[in-house]
Design a protein around this motif. Structure first.
Motif, PDB file in Angstrom:
ATOM      1  N   ARG A  99       0.819  -1.389  -0.067  1.00 13.31           N
ATOM      2  CA  ARG A  99       0.061   0.041   0.052  1.00 13.31           C
ATOM      3  C   ARG A  99       0.807   1.367   0.111  1.00 13.31           C
ATOM      4  NH1 ARG A  99      -4.723  -1.417   4.128  1.00 13.31           N
ATOM      5  NH2 ARG A  99      -5.970  -2.708   2.625  1.00 13.31           N
ATOM      6  N   TYR A 100       1.797   1.101   0.736  1.00 15.13           N
ATOM      7  CA  TYR A 100       2.688   2.392   0.778  1.00 15.13           C
ATOM      8  C   TYR A 100       3.434   2.628  -0.710  1.00 15.13           C
ATOM      9  CZ  TYR A 100       6.808   5.511   2.258  1.00 15.13           C
ATOM     10  OH  TYR A 100       7.475   6.581   2.225  1.00 15.13           O
ATOM     11  N   ALA A 101       3.832   1.478  -1.172  1.00  8.86           N
ATOM     12  CA  ALA A 101       4.642   1.419  -2.495  1.00  8.86           C
ATOM     13  C   ALA A 101       3.302   2.047  -3.448  1.00  8.86           C
ATOM     14  CB  ALA A 101       5.091   0.181  -2.865  1.00  8.86           C
ATOM     15  N   ILE A 102       2.390   1.703  -3.519  1.00 10.07           N
ATOM     16  CA  ILE A 102       1.346   2.247  -4.338  1.00 10.07           C
ATOM     17  C   ILE A 102       1.081   3.985  -4.125  1.00 10.07           C
ATOM     18  CG2 ILE A 102      -1.058   2.023  -4.997  1.00 10.07           C
ATOM     19  CD1 ILE A 102      -0.808  -0.975  -4.478  1.00 10.07           C
ATOM     20  N   SER A 103       0.951   4.079  -2.913  1.00 14.06           N
ATOM     21  CA  SER A 103       0.414   5.560  -2.546  1.00 14.06           C
ATOM     22  C   SER A 103       1.707   6.414  -2.373  1.00 14.06           C
ATOM     23  CB  SER A 103      -0.583   5.364  -1.242  1.00 14.06           C
ATOM     24  OG  SER A 103       0.296   4.985  -0.027  1.00 14.06           O
ATOM     25  N   GLU A 104       2.617   6.032  -2.098  1.00 16.45           N
ATOM     26  CA  GLU A 104       3.837   6.972  -1.815  1.00 16.45           C
ATOM     27  C   GLU A 104       4.839   7.026  -2.781  1.00 16.45           C
ATOM     28  OE1 GLU A 104       3.308   9.176   0.566  1.00 16.45           O
ATOM     29  OE2 GLU A 104       1.342   8.369   1.176  1.00 16.45           O
ATOM     30  N   LEU A 105       4.981   5.994  -3.527  1.00 16.30           N
ATOM     31  CA  LEU A 105       6.000   5.582  -4.422  1.00 16.30           C
ATOM     32  C   LEU A 105       5.308   5.274  -5.815  1.00 16.30           C
ATOM     33  CD1 LEU A 105       8.542   3.308  -2.355  1.00 16.30           C
ATOM     34  CD2 LEU A 105       8.479   6.069  -2.483  1.00 16.30           C
ATOM     35  N   ASN A 106       4.161   5.449  -6.042  1.00 17.87           N
ATOM     36  CA  ASN A 106       3.777   5.449  -7.514  1.00 17.87           C
ATOM     37  C   ASN A 106       3.823   4.073  -8.156  1.00 17.87           C
ATOM     38  OD1 ASN A 106       2.480   8.128  -7.130  1.00 17.87           O
ATOM     39  ND2 ASN A 106       4.770   8.858  -7.706  1.00 17.87           N
ATOM     40  N   ALA A 107       3.931   3.140  -7.305  1.00 15.45           N
ATOM     41  CA  ALA A 107       4.032   1.749  -7.869  1.00 15.45           C
ATOM     42  C   ALA A 107       2.811   1.286  -8.711  1.00 15.45           C
ATOM     43  CB  ALA A 107       4.679   0.651  -6.924  1.00 15.45           C
ATOM     44  N   THR A 108       2.815   0.997  -9.925  1.00 10.52           N
ATOM     45  CA  THR A 108       1.489   0.322 -10.520  1.00 10.52           C
ATOM     46  C   THR A 108       1.740  -0.864 -11.398  1.00 10.52           C
ATOM     47  OG1 THR A 108       1.865   1.780 -12.357  1.00 10.52           O
ATOM     48  CG2 THR A 108       0.715   2.731 -10.947  1.00 10.52           C
ATOM     49  N   GLU A 109       2.791  -1.640 -11.064  1.00  9.23           N
ATOM     50  CA  GLU A 109       3.193  -2.766 -11.924  1.00  9.23           C
ATOM     51  C   GLU A 109       4.106  -3.628 -11.010  1.00  9.23           C
ATOM     52  OE1 GLU A 109       5.822  -1.319 -15.257  1.00  9.23           O
ATOM     53  OE2 GLU A 109       3.814  -0.929 -16.209  1.00  9.23           O
ATOM     54  N   VAL A 110       4.097  -4.919 -11.464  1.00 11.64           N
ATOM     55  CA  VAL A 110       5.005  -5.873 -10.791  1.00 11.64           C
ATOM     56  C   VAL A 110       5.093  -7.079 -11.399  1.00 11.64           C
ATOM     57  CG1 VAL A 110       3.119  -7.018  -9.483  1.00 11.64           C
ATOM     58  CG2 VAL A 110       5.365  -7.149  -8.343  1.00 11.64           C
ATOM     59  N   ASP A 111       6.313  -7.848 -11.397  1.00 10.67           N
ATOM     60  CA  ASP A 111       6.561  -8.842 -12.045  1.00 10.67           C
ATOM     61  C   ASP A 111       6.470  -9.954 -11.078  1.00 10.67           C
ATOM     62  OD1 ASP A 111       6.419  -7.882 -14.704  1.00 10.67           O
ATOM     63  OD2 ASP A 111       8.780  -7.735 -14.788  1.00 10.67           O
ATOM     64  N   VAL A 112       5.900 -11.126 -11.019  1.00  7.99           N
ATOM     65  CA  VAL A 112       5.804 -12.234 -10.146  1.00  7.99           C
ATOM     66  C   VAL A 112       6.223 -13.697 -10.688  1.00  7.99           C
ATOM     67  CG1 VAL A 112       4.295 -13.440  -8.613  1.00  7.99           C
ATOM     68  CG2 VAL A 112       4.015 -10.976  -9.178  1.00  7.99           C
ATOM     69  N   ASN A 113       6.860 -14.474 -10.188  1.00  7.29           N
ATOM     70  CA  ASN A 113       7.469 -15.704 -10.566  1.00  7.29           C
ATOM     71  C   ASN A 113       6.050 -16.593 -10.657  1.00  7.29           C
ATOM     72  OD1 ASN A 113      10.175 -15.041  -8.909  1.00  7.29           O
ATOM     73  ND2 ASN A 113      10.410 -16.091 -10.970  1.00  7.29           N
ATOM     74  N   GLU A 114       5.641 -17.002 -11.671  1.00  8.17           N
ATOM     75  CA  GLU A 114       4.456 -17.963 -11.782  1.00  8.17           C
ATOM     76  C   GLU A 114       4.300 -18.719 -10.878  1.00  8.17           C
ATOM     77  OE1 GLU A 114       2.377 -18.858 -15.948  1.00  8.17           O
ATOM     78  OE2 GLU A 114       3.996 -19.939 -15.611  1.00  8.17           O
ATOM     79  N   GLN A 115       5.374 -19.572 -10.672  1.00 11.08           N
ATOM     80  CA  GLN A 115       5.696 -20.674  -9.734  1.00 11.08           C
ATOM     81  C   GLN A 115       5.259 -20.382  -8.354  1.00 11.08           C
ATOM     82  OE1 GLN A 115       8.857 -20.825 -11.887  1.00 11.08           O
ATOM     83  NE2 GLN A 115       8.933 -23.125 -12.254  1.00 11.08           N
TER      84      GLN A 115
END
Length: 152
Positions: A99-115
């Motif tokens: 939530r901090y990353a989204i609201s304060e650091l403007n994060a809108t993307e992430v890559d996640v290991n499918e496994q």
């Protein structure tokens, strides 16, 4: 969006002197959640995390009694790392960091290991959707990634 969970210590900044501890949290987290990695893979990534990747990111952490419980690293609006010590899982720390990353650091993307089913579920539960997939990770290794974005 309410950021503060009264049961979770506040978000804190880090400095290069924290890199060793951050790398230890990364390693403990990976060993607990990335069962698809072999020991050689962990040993490949560990010095890169310590010596290269952390310095390239905007990193925030949650500490308790000066011990780092988890951290998030952001670059160009993308969550590049979000790792929790296994003892800190299930306490709302990951959600607070995200939530901090989204609201304060403007994060809108992430890559996640499918496994990594738990991580995929975590991001889906927290408002992300799968936008695309790649067979290889960012280092060209055969660990498929789901490219996720925040629901608009």
């Amino acid at each position: 969006m309410h950021l503060l969970n009264p049961n979770v210590p506040p978000i804190d900044t880090i400095s290069p002197s924290d890199y060793q501890e951050l790398t230890a949290v990364w390693e403990a987290s990976v060993r607990a959640t990335h069962h698809f990695l072999e020991e050689k893979d962990i040993q490949f990534f560990k010095p890169l995390i310590l010596n290269e990747f952390l310095a390239q990111l905007e990193v925030r952490c949650v500490r308790e009694n000066s011990k780092i419980l988890g951290f998030v690293g952001i670059a160009d609006g993308k969550v590049e790392m979000l790792f929790l010590h296994p003892d800190a899982r299930g306490k709302g720390i990951g959600k607070q960091l995200l939530r901090y990353a989204i609201s304060e650091l403007n994060a809108t993307e992430v890559d996640v290991n499918e496994q990594n089913d738990k991580a995929v579920g975590f991001y889906l539960h927290n408002g992300f959707v799968v936008e695309s997939r790649s067979e290889l990770d960012g280092m060209g290794k055969p660990f498929p990634l789901l490219h996720m974005g925040l629901k608009k």
